[in-house]
Motif scaffolding. Structure first.
Motif, PDB file in Angstrom:
ATOM      1  N   PHE A 136      -0.638 -11.526   1.109  1.00 41.58           N
ATOM      2  CA  PHE A 136      -0.581 -11.660   2.566  1.00 41.58           C
ATOM      3  C   PHE A 136      -1.281 -10.475   3.224  1.00 41.58           C
ATOM      4  O   PHE A 136      -1.323  -9.369   2.673  1.00 41.58           O
ATOM      5  CB  PHE A 136       0.874 -11.758   3.052  1.00 41.58           C
ATOM      6  CG  PHE A 136       1.758 -10.630   2.591  1.00 41.58           C
ATOM      7  CD1 PHE A 136       1.866  -9.450   3.310  1.00 41.58           C
ATOM      8  CD2 PHE A 136       2.492 -10.766   1.420  1.00 41.58           C
ATOM      9  CE1 PHE A 136       2.681  -8.430   2.878  1.00 41.58           C
ATOM     10  CE2 PHE A 136       3.312  -9.743   0.978  1.00 41.58           C
ATOM     11  CZ  PHE A 136       3.411  -8.563   1.706  1.00 41.58           C
ATOM     12  N   GLY A 137      -1.863 -10.737   4.386  1.00 43.41           N
ATOM     13  CA  GLY A 137      -2.490  -9.682   5.157  1.00 43.41           C
ATOM     14  C   GLY A 137      -1.446  -8.856   5.891  1.00 43.41           C
ATOM     15  O   GLY A 137      -0.398  -9.365   6.296  1.00 43.41           O
ATOM     16  N   LEU A 138      -1.725  -7.589   6.091  1.00 43.58           N
ATOM     17  CA  LEU A 138      -0.767  -6.690   6.747  1.00 43.58           C
ATOM     18  C   LEU A 138      -1.072  -6.482   8.226  1.00 43.58           C
ATOM     19  O   LEU A 138      -0.382  -5.717   8.896  1.00 43.58           O
ATOM     20  CB  LEU A 138      -0.750  -5.332   6.034  1.00 43.58           C
ATOM     21  CG  LEU A 138      -0.040  -5.336   4.668  1.00 43.58           C
ATOM     22  CD1 LEU A 138      -0.299  -4.047   3.920  1.00 43.58           C
ATOM     23  CD2 LEU A 138       1.449  -5.558   4.838  1.00 43.58           C
ATOM     24  N   PRO A 197       0.832  -1.211   0.000  1.00 42.29           N
ATOM     25  CA  PRO A 197       0.000   0.000   0.000  1.00 42.29           C
ATOM     26  C   PRO A 197       0.864   1.257   0.000  1.00 42.29           C
ATOM     27  O   PRO A 197       2.028   1.245   0.426  1.00 42.29           O
ATOM     28  CB  PRO A 197      -0.796  -0.120   1.311  1.00 42.29           C
ATOM     29  CG  PRO A 197      -0.733  -1.550   1.676  1.00 42.29           C
ATOM     30  CD  PRO A 197       0.556  -2.063   1.152  1.00 42.29           C
ATOM     31  N   LYS A 198       0.268   2.349  -0.439  1.00 39.62           N
ATOM     32  CA  LYS A 198       0.964   3.635  -0.475  1.00 39.62           C
ATOM     33  C   LYS A 198       1.409   4.019   0.943  1.00 39.62           C
ATOM     34  O   LYS A 198       0.655   3.876   1.897  1.00 39.62           O
ATOM     35  CB  LYS A 198       0.015   4.707  -1.030  1.00 39.62           C
ATOM     36  CG  LYS A 198       0.704   6.027  -1.317  1.00 39.62           C
ATOM     37  CD  LYS A 198      -0.253   6.996  -1.980  1.00 39.62           C
ATOM     38  CE  LYS A 198       0.446   8.315  -2.269  1.00 39.62           C
ATOM     39  NZ  LYS A 198      -0.455   9.295  -2.898  1.00 39.62           N
ATOM     40  N   GLY A 199       2.652   4.443   1.047  1.00 40.09           N
ATOM     41  CA  GLY A 199       3.167   4.866   2.352  1.00 40.09           C
ATOM     42  C   GLY A 199       3.903   3.787   3.112  1.00 40.09           C
ATOM     43  O   GLY A 199       4.503   4.050   4.158  1.00 40.09           O
ATOM     44  N   VAL A 200       3.872   2.531   2.602  1.00 39.92           N
ATOM     45  CA  VAL A 200       4.587   1.435   3.258  1.00 39.92           C
ATOM     46  C   VAL A 200       5.781   1.035   2.386  1.00 39.92           C
ATOM     47  O   VAL A 200       5.641   0.853   1.175  1.00 39.92           O
ATOM     48  CB  VAL A 200       3.674   0.200   3.467  1.00 39.92           C
ATOM     49  CG1 VAL A 200       4.441  -0.937   4.126  1.00 39.92           C
ATOM     50  CG2 VAL A 200       2.466   0.579   4.311  1.00 39.92           C
ATOM     51  N   TYR A 201       6.940   0.949   3.006  1.00 38.44           N
ATOM     52  CA  TYR A 201       8.177   0.651   2.278  1.00 38.44           C
ATOM     53  C   TYR A 201       8.834  -0.608   2.852  1.00 38.44           C
ATOM     54  O   TYR A 201       8.680  -0.913   4.029  1.00 38.44           O
ATOM     55  CB  TYR A 201       9.141   1.845   2.355  1.00 38.44           C
ATOM     56  CG  TYR A 201       8.498   3.130   1.900  1.00 38.44           C
ATOM     57  CD1 TYR A 201       8.421   3.453   0.542  1.00 38.44           C
ATOM     58  CD2 TYR A 201       7.935   4.011   2.825  1.00 38.44           C
ATOM     59  CE1 TYR A 201       7.812   4.621   0.121  1.00 38.44           C
ATOM     60  CE2 TYR A 201       7.320   5.185   2.417  1.00 38.44           C
ATOM     61  CZ  TYR A 201       7.256   5.485   1.060  1.00 38.44           C
ATOM     62  OH  TYR A 201       6.643   6.636   0.644  1.00 38.44           O
ATOM     63  N   SER A 223      -1.897   3.412   4.783  1.00 36.95           N
ATOM     64  CA  SER A 223      -3.035   4.309   4.545  1.00 36.95           C
ATOM     65  C   SER A 223      -4.378   3.630   4.756  1.00 36.95           C
ATOM     66  O   SER A 223      -5.419   4.252   4.621  1.00 36.95           O
ATOM     67  CB  SER A 223      -2.959   4.858   3.109  1.00 36.95           C
ATOM     68  OG  SER A 223      -2.941   3.781   2.195  1.00 36.95           O
ATOM     69  N   GLY A 224      -4.380   2.337   5.065  1.00 38.51           N
ATOM     70  CA  GLY A 224      -5.649   1.652   5.329  1.00 38.51           C
ATOM     71  C   GLY A 224      -5.813   0.359   4.583  1.00 38.51           C
ATOM     72  O   GLY A 224      -6.666  -0.459   4.927  1.00 38.51           O
ATOM     73  N   ALA A 225      -5.000   0.139   3.526  1.00 43.01           N
ATOM     74  CA  ALA A 225      -5.102  -1.127   2.784  1.00 43.01           C
ATOM     75  C   ALA A 225      -4.682  -2.285   3.688  1.00 43.01           C
ATOM     76  O   ALA A 225      -3.808  -2.141   4.531  1.00 43.01           O
ATOM     77  CB  ALA A 225      -4.223  -1.076   1.539  1.00 43.01           C
ATOM     78  N   SER A 226      -5.325  -3.426   3.502  1.00 39.20           N
ATOM     79  CA  SER A 226      -5.095  -4.539   4.423  1.00 39.20           C
ATOM     80  C   SER A 226      -4.240  -5.639   3.834  1.00 39.20           C
ATOM     81  O   SER A 226      -3.923  -6.605   4.518  1.00 39.20           O
ATOM     82  CB  SER A 226      -6.439  -5.137   4.856  1.00 39.20           C
ATOM     83  OG  SER A 226      -7.143  -5.601   3.709  1.00 39.20           O
ATOM     84  N   GLU A 227      -3.862  -5.528   2.553  1.00 37.62           N
ATOM     85  CA  GLU A 227      -3.126  -6.618   1.926  1.00 37.62           C
ATOM     86  C   GLU A 227      -1.931  -6.130   1.133  1.00 37.62           C
ATOM     87  O   GLU A 227      -1.889  -5.002   0.654  1.00 37.62           O
ATOM     88  CB  GLU A 227      -4.050  -7.423   0.990  1.00 37.62           C
ATOM     89  CG  GLU A 227      -5.085  -8.260   1.739  1.00 37.62           C
ATOM     90  CD  GLU A 227      -5.593  -9.417   0.898  1.00 37.62           C
ATOM     91  OE1 GLU A 227      -5.288  -9.448  -0.302  1.00 37.62           O
ATOM     92  OE2 GLU A 227      -6.286 -10.284   1.452  1.00 37.62           O
ATOM     93  N   GLY A 228      -0.943  -7.018   1.013  1.00 33.14           N
ATOM     94  CA  GLY A 228       0.203  -6.796   0.154  1.00 33.14           C
ATOM     95  C   GLY A 228       0.439  -8.041  -0.679  1.00 33.14           C
ATOM     96  O   GLY A 228      -0.226  -9.058  -0.510  1.00 33.14           O
ATOM     97  N   GLN A 263      11.828  -5.807   6.587  1.00 32.62           N
ATOM     98  CA  GLN A 263      11.317  -4.794   7.522  1.00 32.62           C
ATOM     99  C   GLN A 263      10.336  -3.902   6.772  1.00 32.62           C
ATOM    100  O   GLN A 263      10.602  -3.475   5.649  1.00 32.62           O
ATOM    101  CB  GLN A 263      12.506  -3.971   8.037  1.00 32.62           C
ATOM    102  CG  GLN A 263      12.145  -2.833   8.976  1.00 32.62           C
ATOM    103  CD  GLN A 263      13.395  -2.053   9.394  1.00 32.62           C
ATOM    104  OE1 GLN A 263      14.520  -2.540   9.214  1.00 32.62           O
ATOM    105  NE2 GLN A 263      13.218  -0.862   9.925  1.00 32.62           N
ATOM    106  N   LEU A 264       9.169  -3.643   7.382  1.00 37.84           N
ATOM    107  CA  LEU A 264       8.150  -2.788   6.770  1.00 37.84           C
ATOM    108  C   LEU A 264       8.133  -1.446   7.492  1.00 37.84           C
ATOM    109  O   LEU A 264       7.864  -1.385   8.694  1.00 37.84           O
ATOM    110  CB  LEU A 264       6.773  -3.457   6.848  1.00 37.84           C
ATOM    111  CG  LEU A 264       6.651  -4.828   6.165  1.00 37.84           C
ATOM    112  CD1 LEU A 264       5.253  -5.400   6.355  1.00 37.84           C
ATOM    113  CD2 LEU A 264       6.988  -4.734   4.675  1.00 37.84           C
ATOM    114  N   THR A 265       8.413  -0.393   6.758  1.00 39.92           N
ATOM    115  CA  THR A 265       8.525   0.951   7.340  1.00 39.92           C
ATOM    116  C   THR A 265       7.437   1.842   6.776  1.00 39.92           C
ATOM    117  O   THR A 265       6.993   1.658   5.637  1.00 39.92           O
ATOM    118  CB  THR A 265       9.915   1.541   7.017  1.00 39.92           C
ATOM    119  OG1 THR A 265      10.907   0.613   7.426  1.00 39.92           O
ATOM    120  CG2 THR A 265      10.148   2.858   7.727  1.00 39.92           C
TER     121      THR A 265
END
Length: 772
Positions: A521-523, A465-469, A497-502, A491-493
């Motif tokens: 996968f769920g976040l 999701p946007k904002g997750v690196y 923004s609200g999305a629940s999956e990657g 590592q997830l930094t």
């Protein structure tokens, strides 16, 4: 003096018992060992215990309880920790130091300092570890109990290895209790062990939780191995673990960390056509410690490997000890002549080459030019007891682009750091064989991996999701095998923004064709006790350690070392450059005079006065009512094999000559030995003996249009399918070669031939089952 237990050096042993609790969650284990110390002497002592841990264990906790007070250790730079320990002892304080060997990450040293007369201490050590996947999809956990002396090559300098005090395994003067709790999203089918277990207890109706306990009377004569089996074990999975609340956001321990478990599935078309080329190099440990049946197992395995190699490949065999030798001056093409010459050499192979110097033959092998269009595959067989482990791993890593390395650790006490490290750095696969377990099925799985086409151009891409690196913690994937697990830590930094999956996508090229595997996968984060964070930190630390050792500039080396030390301290995970230090600042008066040093002995299975000190019974298991355990499927050939091993372990045993001779008629190995290099059998007395028929009976039953060689080959295939299905992993490639040869003969009456063979041998094997 009533000092209780004593070692073989007649010194009192302050370690009274070890209690181990293992928490298995899916394919990760958290291991907590509690060591009970007591000083029954009249003077204060320092107890020093050098012991083995798995090579890929991430040690993450060390603490001591003395009376009512508990002291939790901190991770500090190694030299600083040692100085603090010495200063504490000289000022009369109790101190506890835990450090990893600089030579090999699977050996640790624990110092319990200034334990006054009559005082007790309870030491707690915890580590987390990934469980390896076995050939039969079992997850393997091994608690090393045996630490065999590590061989230091001649002329090798460097830091002094820790002093190991060894006693025969049967004389270890402290006890071990062991319990394991298994939890998984999938039902647990069974748990097996090389040691006697009490029956497994399920803790819920879904059978996703269970406990097992080591049976009473366990002796320290072998490593404790557990094999955990789940239903639907090959399901990809992802765990997103929440960070530590007190850690700074943006740091490794403060951010969420993801662990991805991938099982790549290759197209059926690729898997059904195994490669018919390759340069296969077999490097066999022939040091003195390979005696007592280990070298016999290696000989049988080499025979099986040689018979299973495809036509068109190249091969060579190397033996090593204090020195090394090789069968052919250079790799030779596979043919009846070269195979016969190799088998004659293998029959006389013995453990007669002295020490374990693996570095020299490896350097020699890597200097040999590769055979054009024949991918190099290196198979290493060793009991893995060397001091210069890290130097060996550097060499394998620096030559990884030219070969794949498959390793086999033979016997209790084999160095897991060496065996798993070589395979990991060489893009291959590691296997361990303990007790009287057969080496052959595991070797054949590795040969099937080696015959798979090499996967190239591997890349991992993330869709978040946007904002997750994402910051990878694992080194880039260099190897993929069909159905074999690959683990990725990252590592997830940032702020979600609200999305629940990657989603993660692994792309690669296989046999010239682009392929990919995807996993969503769920976040949502889970609090799983920072296990994933610590494994991720350990993975990154080990990657940096290799980078540091490869670094050409001293300045670069120092920068990488500082990063490793900082990461180790932040995550609380041990490294080669840090140590755990705990000081009891409330403890007594300054010690007058030197402390009495007490080295706690560790069990060894090495030679004492020319004979091995212990030899475990056959692999046993009592664990589950769900299907027969694999060790209970012993065929007559396996029983014969075990008899051979036991009697070879004692050269003075009556009847040894008869049993060694009996080994020569192990029916499965006999049939495999008789196969020709191109894949067919001929009618010879040895084959008729195994089939249990006379030459006249074979001649009478043979269909007229069929040649003798086709008839012998069909009979051998029917015998394998009809009587040796439990060992199919061992003869599968031999049978495939035979089927290819029969099909090339274009026999018109194959149905009649198979029916005649079934009638003669009393079997009901279908032609389709044979692949004909």
């Amino acid at each position: 003096m009533g000092c209780g237990l004593v070692s073989c050096q007649k010194e009192p042993v302050p370690l009274k018992g070890i209690d181990v609790e293992v928490e298995v969650r899916d394919h990760v284990a958290t291991v907590t060992s509690t060591l009970q110390y007591e000083n029954k002497e009249e003077s204060p002592i320092e107890a020093v215990f050098v012991f083995p841990l798995p090579g890929d264990a991430a040690v993450c906790h060390f603490s001591a309880r003395i009376g009512q007070s508990e002291v939790v250790a901190e991770v500090k730079e190694k030299q600083e920790a040692r100085e603090e320990y010495d200063d504490a002892l000289s000022s009369g304080k109790q101190a506890f130091l835990l450090e990893e060997s600089e030579q090999s990450p699977d050996v640790f040293s624990m110092s319990v300092g200034s334990l006054p007369p009559g005082e007790s201490a309870s030491i707690r050590l915890q580590y987390v570890i990934e469980l390896a996947v076995e050939a039969d999809d079992g997850l393997r956990f091994c608690l090393p109990a045996v630490l065999n002396p590590r061989y230091q090559p001649r002329g090798v300098g460097g830091s002094t290895p820790p002093q190991v005090t060894s006693v025969p395994a049967s004389l270890v003067p402290y006890s071990l209790s062991f319990t394991a709790r298994v939890t998984s999203p999938r039902p647990i089918s069974k748990v097996e062990s090389n040691c006697s277990l009490d029956p497994m207890q399920y803790l819920n109706i879904e059978q996703t939780q269970a406990t097992v306990r080591l049976g009473d009377g366990h002796k320290f004569d072998r490593d404790v191995e557990l094999l955990v089996y789940y239903k639907d074990a090959h399901q990809p999975a992802a765990i997103v673990e929440a960070g530590k609340d007190s850690a700074q956001p943006g740091s490794l321990m403060g951010d969420p960390v993801i662990m991805l478990s991938l099982y790549p599935e290759f197209p059926e078309a690729v898997m059904s056509s195994l490669a018919s080329c390759g340069e296969f190099l077999f490097l066999v440990d022939r040091s003195g410690s390979m005696g007592n049946g280990r070298i016999g197992s290696a000989r049988d395995t080499l025979l099986l490997l040689l018979k299973s190699l495809p036509m068109g490949c190249y091969f060579n065999i190397f033996g090593f000890g204090s020195d090394y030798d090789q069968l052919f001056p250079a790799s030779v093409e596979y043919s009846q002549t070269t195979v016969d010459e190799a088998l004659e050499k293998v029959k006389t192979m013995s453990a007669d080459l002295g020490g374990t110097e693996i570095l020299k033959p490896l350097k020699h092998i890597y200097k040999q030019p590769c055979v054009l269009n024949q991918p190099r595959q290196l198979f290493v067989f060793t009991d893995g007891e060397v001091e210069n482990t890290k130097e060996v791993l550097e060499l394998v890593r620096s030559n990884a682009s030219s070969h794949r390395c498959f390793t086999f650790g033979i016997g209790d006490g084999a160095s897991s750091a060496l065996i798993t490290g070589m395979a990991k750095q060489g893009g291959g696969h590691a296997q361990f064989v303990t007790g009287t377990e057969r080496l052959q099925p595991k070797v054949m799985q590795s040969l099937r991996f080696a015959l798979q086409p090499a996967v190239v151009d591997i890349s991992v891409s993330w869709d978040l999701p946007k904002g997750v690196y994402v910051t990878p913690l694992s080194p880039p994937i260099t190897t993929l095998f069909h159905g074999q697990r690959s683990l990725i830590y990252a590592q997830l930094t940032g702020e979600n923004s609200g999305a629940s999956e990657g989603r993660v996508t692994v792309k690669y090229s296989l046999a010239g064709q682009p392929s990919e595997n995807k996993l969503g996968f769920g976040l949502k984060t889970k609090d799983t006790g920072l296990t994933v964070h610590r494994l991720g930190a350990w993975t990154l630390i080990r990657s940096l350690e290799l980078e540091q050792r490869e670094g050409e500039q001293k300045q670069q080396d120092e920068a990488v070392k500082k990063r490793m030390v900082k990461l180790s301290i932040q995550s609380g995970v041990s490294s080669a450059f840090t140590a755990f230090i705990a000081i009891n600042k409330e403890s007594g008066e300054a010690v007058r005079g030197p402390l009495l040093r007490r080295n706690v002995p560790v069990p060894t299975n090495m030679m004492v006065d020319g004979k091995r000190t212990s030899w475990g019974p056959p692999r046993r298991c009592k664990a589950s009512s769900q299907g027969p355990p694999r060790c209970c499927k012993a065929s007559s050939s396996k029983q014969l094999y075990y008899m051979r091993e036991v009697f070879n372990s004692n050269s003075d045993s009556p009847g040894r000559g008869e049993l060694v001779a009996a080994q020569a008629i192990d029916p499965l190995l006999q049939v495999i030995t008789l196969q020709k290099a191109t894949g067919f059998w001929t009618i010879v007395p040895e084959l008729t003996t195994v089939l249990g028929k006379t030459q006249e009976e074979l001649d009478k039953a043979k269909p007229l249009p069929v040649t003798e060689d086709v008839w012998a080959t069909v009979l051998a295939l029917i015998w394998l399918h009809g009587f040796k299905m439990e060992a199919q992993d061992e003869w599968q490639l031999v049978a495939m070669k035979a089927v290819s040869w029969v099909c090339a003969q274009k026999v018109g009456c194959m149905t009649e031939c198979v029916e005649a063979g079934n009638t003669l041998l009393g079997c009901k094997v279908q032609k389709e089952d044979l692949g004909l």
